[in-house]
Design a protein around this motif. Structure first.
Motif, PDB file in Angstrom:
ATOM      1  N   PRO A 172       0.801  -1.233   0.000  1.00 28.98           N
ATOM      2  CA  PRO A 172       0.000   0.000   0.000  1.00 28.98           C
ATOM      3  C   PRO A 172       0.829   1.276   0.000  1.00 28.98           C
ATOM      4  O   PRO A 172       0.273   2.363  -0.138  1.00 28.98           O
ATOM      5  N   HIS A 173       2.148   1.159   0.145  1.00 32.17           N
ATOM      6  CA  HIS A 173       2.997   2.355   0.154  1.00 32.17           C
ATOM      7  C   HIS A 173       3.396   2.790  -1.256  1.00 32.17           C
ATOM      8  O   HIS A 173       4.040   3.821  -1.427  1.00 32.17           O
ATOM      9  N   HIS A 174       3.038   1.990  -2.251  1.00 37.68           N
ATOM     10  CA  HIS A 174       3.285   2.353  -3.650  1.00 37.68           C
ATOM     11  C   HIS A 174       4.748   2.688  -3.927  1.00 37.68           C
ATOM     12  O   HIS A 174       5.064   3.711  -4.534  1.00 37.68           O
ATOM     13  N   MET A 175       5.640   1.829  -3.462  1.00 36.57           N
ATOM     14  CA  MET A 175       7.053   1.965  -3.793  1.00 36.57           C
ATOM     15  C   MET A 175       7.323   1.202  -5.091  1.00 36.57           C
ATOM     16  O   MET A 175       6.496   0.413  -5.555  1.00 36.57           O
ATOM     17  N   GLN A 176       8.505   1.416  -5.633  1.00 39.44           N
ATOM     18  CA  GLN A 176       8.988   0.562  -6.717  1.00 39.44           C
ATOM     19  C   GLN A 176       9.825  -0.540  -6.069  1.00 39.44           C
ATOM     20  O   GLN A 176      10.934  -0.287  -5.619  1.00 39.44           O
ATOM     21  N   LEU A 177       9.289  -1.729  -6.038  1.00 39.46           N
ATOM     22  CA  LEU A 177       9.944  -2.832  -5.339  1.00 39.46           C
ATOM     23  C   LEU A 177      10.623  -3.778  -6.322  1.00 39.46           C
ATOM     24  O   LEU A 177      10.063  -4.100  -7.369  1.00 39.46           O
ATOM     25  N   SER A 178      11.812  -4.230  -5.960  1.00 34.50           N
ATOM     26  CA  SER A 178      12.410  -5.346  -6.696  1.00 34.50           C
ATOM     27  C   SER A 178      13.293  -6.120  -5.733  1.00 34.50           C
ATOM     28  O   SER A 178      13.582  -5.658  -4.627  1.00 34.50           O
ATOM     29  N   ALA A 179      13.676  -7.311  -6.147  1.00 35.00           N
ATOM     30  CA  ALA A 179      14.451  -8.177  -5.265  1.00 35.00           C
ATOM     31  C   ALA A 179      15.619  -8.782  -6.029  1.00 35.00           C
ATOM     32  O   ALA A 179      15.506  -9.112  -7.217  1.00 35.00           O
ATOM     33  N   TYR A 180      16.740  -8.887  -5.340  1.00 35.66           N
ATOM     34  CA  TYR A 180      17.896  -9.601  -5.884  1.00 35.66           C
ATOM     35  C   TYR A 180      17.847 -11.044  -5.378  1.00 35.66           C
ATOM     36  O   TYR A 180      17.635 -11.283  -4.182  1.00 35.66           O
ATOM     37  N   ARG A 181      18.030 -11.962  -6.309  1.00 37.51           N
ATOM     38  CA  ARG A 181      18.076 -13.370  -5.938  1.00 37.51           C
ATOM     39  C   ARG A 181      19.095 -14.029  -6.860  1.00 37.51           C
ATOM     40  O   ARG A 181      19.103 -13.747  -8.055  1.00 37.51           O
ATOM     41  N   ARG A 182      19.921 -14.901  -6.309  1.00 33.25           N
ATOM     42  CA  ARG A 182      20.937 -15.516  -7.161  1.00 33.25           C
ATOM     43  C   ARG A 182      20.293 -16.184  -8.363  1.00 33.25           C
ATOM     44  O   ARG A 182      20.739 -16.040  -9.482  1.00 33.25           O
ATOM     45  N   GLN A 183      19.206 -16.889  -8.091  1.00 34.15           N
ATOM     46  CA  GLN A 183      18.479 -17.517  -9.193  1.00 34.15           C
ATOM     47  C   GLN A 183      16.993 -17.262  -9.030  1.00 34.15           C
ATOM     48  O   GLN A 183      16.409 -17.640  -8.002  1.00 34.15           O
ATOM     49  N   ALA A 184      16.384 -16.606 -10.007  1.00 36.21           N
ATOM     50  CA  ALA A 184      14.940 -16.397  -9.962  1.00 36.21           C
ATOM     51  C   ALA A 184      14.262 -17.757 -10.062  1.00 36.21           C
ATOM     52  O   ALA A 184      14.710 -18.632 -10.806  1.00 36.21           O
ATOM     53  N   ARG A 185      13.205 -17.939  -9.247  1.00 29.82           N
ATOM     54  CA  ARG A 185      12.525 -19.238  -9.263  1.00 29.82           C
ATOM     55  C   ARG A 185      11.143 -19.158  -9.890  1.00 29.82           C
ATOM     56  O   ARG A 185      10.464 -20.154 -10.038  1.00 29.82           O
ATOM     57  N   ASP A 187       8.544 -17.846  -8.535  1.00 29.72           N
ATOM     58  CA  ASP A 187       7.465 -17.745  -7.537  1.00 29.72           C
ATOM     59  C   ASP A 187       7.463 -16.377  -6.858  1.00 29.72           C
ATOM     60  O   ASP A 187       6.730 -16.152  -5.894  1.00 29.72           O
ATOM     61  N   GLU A 188       8.298 -15.449  -7.346  1.00 28.27           N
ATOM     62  CA  GLU A 188       8.411 -14.142  -6.709  1.00 28.27           C
ATOM     63  C   GLU A 188       7.203 -13.265  -7.050  1.00 28.27           C
ATOM     64  O   GLU A 188       6.661 -13.349  -8.137  1.00 28.27           O
ATOM     65  N   THR A 189       6.834 -12.429  -6.087  1.00 29.99           N
ATOM     66  CA  THR A 189       5.667 -11.561  -6.283  1.00 29.99           C
ATOM     67  C   THR A 189       6.073 -10.163  -6.751  1.00 29.99           C
ATOM     68  O   THR A 189       5.217  -9.327  -7.000  1.00 29.99           O
ATOM     69  N   ILE A 190       7.376  -9.910  -6.812  1.00 32.66           N
ATOM     70  CA  ILE A 190       7.885  -8.621  -7.297  1.00 32.66           C
ATOM     71  C   ILE A 190       8.988  -8.908  -8.311  1.00 32.66           C
ATOM     72  O   ILE A 190       9.506 -10.032  -8.363  1.00 32.66           O
ATOM     73  N   PRO A 191       9.352  -7.922  -9.145  1.00 31.18           N
ATOM     74  CA  PRO A 191      10.391  -8.166 -10.149  1.00 31.18           C
ATOM     75  C   PRO A 191      11.700  -8.610  -9.501  1.00 31.18           C
ATOM     76  O   PRO A 191      12.079  -8.106  -8.442  1.00 31.18           O
ATOM     77  N   VAL A 192      12.366  -9.543 -10.145  1.00 34.33           N
ATOM     78  CA  VAL A 192      13.609 -10.081  -9.599  1.00 34.33           C
ATOM     79  C   VAL A 192      14.771  -9.722 -10.520  1.00 34.33           C
ATOM     80  O   VAL A 192      14.656  -9.793 -11.744  1.00 34.33           O
TER      81      VAL A 192
END
Lengths: 323, 323
Positions: A172-185, A187-192
């Motif tokens: 609800p804060h309307h940020m631009q979210l992304s996540a670093y992951r060694r390997q995208a699987r 199942d992520e709910t935000i861009p990886v």
């Protein structure tokens, strides 16, 4: 089938009663002297060698000698000492599944990260107890220094259950979210993003939230090079493990203004010793490794074990099956 | 049609430039000496009496003498001094709409309330800088003292744009939310209770969040009787106005344990004078009326005015039309 369950940590009476009730039909075995700390090496207790199930922080060498062991349930989220190729291979060979208690602590960890982000955004450390008159320059400066999370970019470093929950809390804060992951699987709910995009992502992130576990590949993950890649004036949070941060490099980045602030729940060591340089920085906020803590956590941990005991005895897949 | 817009508060150069650009085609008039405070009584300035539009905090007596006035836009969210039956009747008679700047501050106010709730839940005041070893009793006590918001009951006292936004921010926390409103309007996003249900609701609420404006009907709304109705150990927040709380009664409730903690952004007066009893309570956390503050707020206020100027000159309904 009655199983022998070895429990090597202290339980308050209420949690112990719940464990006894929930595990009735099985035999609970306790060492004569429970471990002082969840992270201390426990004294091997002779009764362990007959156990079918270990619940707590069993000793690696003792596990090797416990011939009837069928399942290990770790009572913490961290599994550093078990997370080696050798141990994984040995457990695979012996067909002993290892589960941890991540589910117990994930939600509180995400809450803690959000509390850091909100306190940072609303400048609570500066504002609490600040009594200047509300027409003073200092007051206007404080009032107008709060930067809303809206539209800002947050990069989660590491993405598992904590990151997923944090993304829900931040939605609800309307940020631009992304996540670093060694390997995208998938199942992520935000861009990886992966390794090759990390530098570019750090360069534009306003908030960098480190949720990495401790492992040989994550030690000093945030070093001088990584901090140099960060956006000038960004905020660094660590709710993962202290070992993932080069603290000298962090100190330099906080002193130079490369980072605006750091909010840490974990350090190396814990607590930091008297006189440690990070302790004297006004823009470094530290809580003492309590992110996963919450009222009723031991009972929660017992309930989580009992859920898995039910699954184990019924041949179902374990929750938080990590090895 | 070129209108004369009287602006009676100081604008930083960037915001002033934006106002000049956005209001080009109209005449901007500034008093020789702008008001020191948004809440101070301004010196009537002769140029005001020819104004078509007042943007700021125009003086009530001066408004009476400004014969060509067609619209008043207040640069704050609070409109206490204008919110009287007499002034409302007079504006209705003269057909002068009054709008305020609530839209500018609502979101930041809701953020501030959430920052209080998260800091409370995660015990940040106690945890920041706490360095006890992580096997000590003090550490376990802190760690297990954090009560998750999940499942807890939060009662918003007053429900407008701030309450609506706060309910959005709290949605992923899975609390039981409800709001008190003198009259339900049907546009609420959470269950609404009215006067006769208030006592019962206070008796079960874990978090009571006061968002009331100042008015004769809200003064000392939270008095000794209301605090006595609260659930023992509940937490009281005030991000509305200091006048809505009987501070002696609040002090008593915090001292007796009726309330666990209070988190206040507003007090009466502001700031509280040296030696005020609330200042020495360890469970009373106060920020200095900054809940609506945010980076770029003056520019935001100018943009909001320009939006309404466009609406006004095109005969459309005003945003935040309050009188």
């Amino acid at each position: 089938m009655s199983l022998k369950i070895y429990v090597d940590f202290s339980l308050p009476s209420e949690a112990l009663a719940r464990l006894k009730e929930g595990a009735s039909g099985h035999e609970l075995v306790f060492p004569s002297k429970p471990a002082a700390s969840v992270l201390a090496k426990t004294e091997p207790d002779p009764s362990f060698y007959q156990a079918d199930i270990a619940f707590g922080q069993p000793d690696i060498d003792a596990i090797e000698k416990a011939a009837s062991l069928k399942w290990i349930h770790i009572n913490t989220s961290g599994i550093t000492r078990y997370d080696t190729p050798e141990f994984r291979a040995r457990m695979a060979e012996r067909q002993i599944p290892v589960s941890n208690s991540a589910s117990v602590y994930n939600s509180a960890c995400a809450d803690h990260a959000l509390s850091f982000m909100m306190a940072q955004s609303r400048q609570l450390p500066q504002a609490l107890g600040f009594r200047a008159s509300n027409v003073s320059d200092d007051w206007f400066r404080l009032r107008r220094g709060s930067v809303s999370l809206k539209g800002q970019k947050a990069l989660l470093i590491g993405y598992g259950a904590i990151g997923k929950r944090l993304a829900e809390l931040l939605a609800p804060h309307h940020m631009q979210l992304s996540a670093y992951r060694r390997q995208a699987r998938g199942d992520e709910t935000i861009p990886v993003i992966t390794e090759d995009e990390l530098g570019a992502s750090l360069a534009t992130a306003d908030h960098v939230i480190n949720i990495l576990p401790d492992s040989p590949s994550t030690r000093n993950f945030f070093d001088a090079n990584r901090f140099a890649q960060c956006k000038t004036g960004s905020v660094y949070y660590n709710i993962g493990r202290g070992t993932t941060t080069d603290q000298d490099a962090l100190h330099a980045a906080l002193t130079s203004g490369q980072l605006k602030e750091a909010w840490l729940d974990v350090t190396e060591p814990e607590p930091l010793p008297d006189g440690h340089p990070l302790l004297s920085l006004p823009n470094c906020y530290i809580t003492p490794h309590i992110a996963g803590g919450h009222f009723g956590e031991v009972m929660h941990c017992v309930e989580n074990f009992l859920e898995n005991l039910d699954r184990f005895t019924n041949g179902k897949s374990l929750v938080d099956h990590v090895i």
